[in-house]
Design a protein around this motif. Structure first.
Motif, short mmCIF file in Angstrom:
data_model
loop_
_atom_site.label_atom_id
_atom_site.label_comp_id
_atom_site.label_asym_id
_atom_site.label_seq_id
_atom_site.Cartn_x
_atom_site.Cartn_y
_atom_site.Cartn_z
N ILE A 1 128.17 143.18 33.25
CA ILE A 1 128.29 144.61 33.01
C ILE A 1 126.90 145.25 32.98
O ILE A 1 125.89 144.55 32.90
CB ILE A 1 129.04 144.90 31.68
N LEU B 1 131.83 138.11 32.40
CA LEU B 1 131.87 139.43 33.02
C LEU B 1 130.47 140.04 33.03
O LEU B 1 129.82 140.12 31.98
CB LEU B 1 132.82 140.36 32.24
N PHE C 1 130.19 138.57 27.89
CA PHE C 1 129.66 139.69 28.64
C PHE C 1 128.17 139.46 28.86
O PHE C 1 127.43 139.19 27.90
CB PHE C 1 129.87 141.01 27.87
N ARG D 1 138.75 143.81 27.71
CA ARG D 1 137.51 144.54 27.85
C ARG D 1 137.63 145.96 27.32
O ARG D 1 136.65 146.63 27.02
CB ARG D 1 137.09 144.57 29.31
N ILE E 1 126.96 147.37 27.93
CA ILE E 1 126.80 146.37 26.87
C ILE E 1 126.25 147.02 25.60
O ILE E 1 126.55 146.58 24.50
CB ILE E 1 125.89 145.21 27.35
N HIS F 1 136.03 136.06 26.13
CA HIS F 1 135.19 136.47 27.24
C HIS F 1 133.73 136.41 26.81
O HIS F 1 133.42 136.47 25.62
CB HIS F 1 135.49 137.92 27.68
#
Length: 328
Positions: free
Chosen positions: A126, A124, A98, A64, A131, A96
């Protein structure tokens, strides 16, 4: 004059304050300083969001950190609901995903979340600010997919391995490679990889410098064919061509002014490497000189040239057709 010394008289030895409370409320008048930011106030929802983001950042580790304030890596992001969904449908490798907090879900988002759950891709959540920093201004629609760097095999080792299988009788068709000379658009690369997969090619060779690589865009355009066709890197494309020729592979280059028309390609049934140049400059001089033949695709004279990926697809189809014809 009044006698202040008489019994019962009021003796005033201290002067009264000139104004206010005499300093008794000075501390309350000073206040508590500037108001803390919302994210620093424990009772505020912004503080809770900040703490949640910090926990998620720690759990994500270096992955990340690539754009959230850390060092940039070679990993890429596929952004936007349609793009992410298409990438997942083609089994693009993902590290990943997001997802923006409190994102309004539609059919695409629900399918995305179902797919990443099935494939065990870490998701994840966020904030909007994170973002937007992560995607650097790209249209994200609240979702971004992180794609790990592609692992390129060495071109010399990879072609030698394919030729070894051919000589051992493990391949049903002669080796077929496509080398790219000056192709810088990853979408062209992806389309060529797709054609190589469709017409039983064995690998794509790209130069190490000044050439398109296997990016998220190439993965998408290939419709997942990158997972089936290896893309090998050559530190020196001319040297790899020499090695192929020494190992019995014929090298043909595509150009509009070729001395052989594609339907007359008599090398199609041999171990073959097709070299595709850029749309603007075509084949470089040294690469063209090393080719056994320069092949042209007959087109309408009103057309100046074909798109590089289209030319590669036509050439691969013709080679496949000629091979099938010869074996029947």
């Amino acid at each position: 004059m009044a006698d202040v010394n008489r019994p019962g008289a009021i003796r005033k030895k201290k002067r009264a304050p000139l104004k206010g409370s005499g300093g008794k409320g000075r501390r309350s008048l000073e206040g508590k300083g500037p108001t803390p930011r919302a994210e620093d106030r424990p009772y505020h929802k912004a503080h809770k969001a900040k703490k949640l983001a910090e926990r998620q950042q720690r759990s994500a580790g270096p992955a990340r950190q690539q754009r959230l304030g850390g060092k940039r890596t070679s990993e890429e992001l596929v952004t936007g609901r349609n793009a992410v969904l298409e990438a997942l449908r083609t089994d693009i490798p993902a590290k990943h995903i997001f997802v923006m907090a409190n994102l309004e879900q539609d059919e695409r988002i629900r399918e995305i979340l179902t797919t990443v759950t099935r494939r065990n891709i870490p998701a994840l959540e966020i904030t909007r600010g994170e973002i937007e920093r992560l995607t650097e201004g790209a249209v994200h629609q609240g979702v971004a997919l992180q794609v790990p760097p592609y692992k390129y095999p060495d071109a010399g080792d990879m072609t030698a391995s394919v030729l070894e299988k051919w000589h051992a009788g493990s391949l049903s068709k002669p080796p077929l490679f496509v080398a790219l000379d000056g192709i810088t658009d990853p979408r062209n690369l992806g389309a060529i990889i797709r054609s190589v997969s469709a017409f039983s090619g064995h690998a794509v060779i790209v130069p190490e410098r000044r050439a398109a690589g296997v990016t998220a865009s190439a993965w998408k355009t290939s419709a997942g064919a990158v997972s089936r066709v290896p893309v090998a890197k050559a530190s020196n494309l001319n040297r790899v061509i020499d090695q192929l020729k020494d190992q019995g592979v014929f090298v043909v280059g595509l150009a509009g002014d070729g001395d052989v028309a594609l339907p007359d390609l008599n090398l199609a049934t041999e171990p073959l490497c097709i070299v595709v140049g850029s749309e603007g400059k075509g084949l470089s001089r040294l690469v063209a000189e090393k080719c056994d033949q320069i092949v042209s695709i007959p087109i309408d004279s009103a057309m100046e040239s074909l798109n590089a990926s289209m030319a590669a697809g036509i050439a691969l189809y013709e080679v496949s057709r000629l091979r099938s014809q010869a074996s029947s």
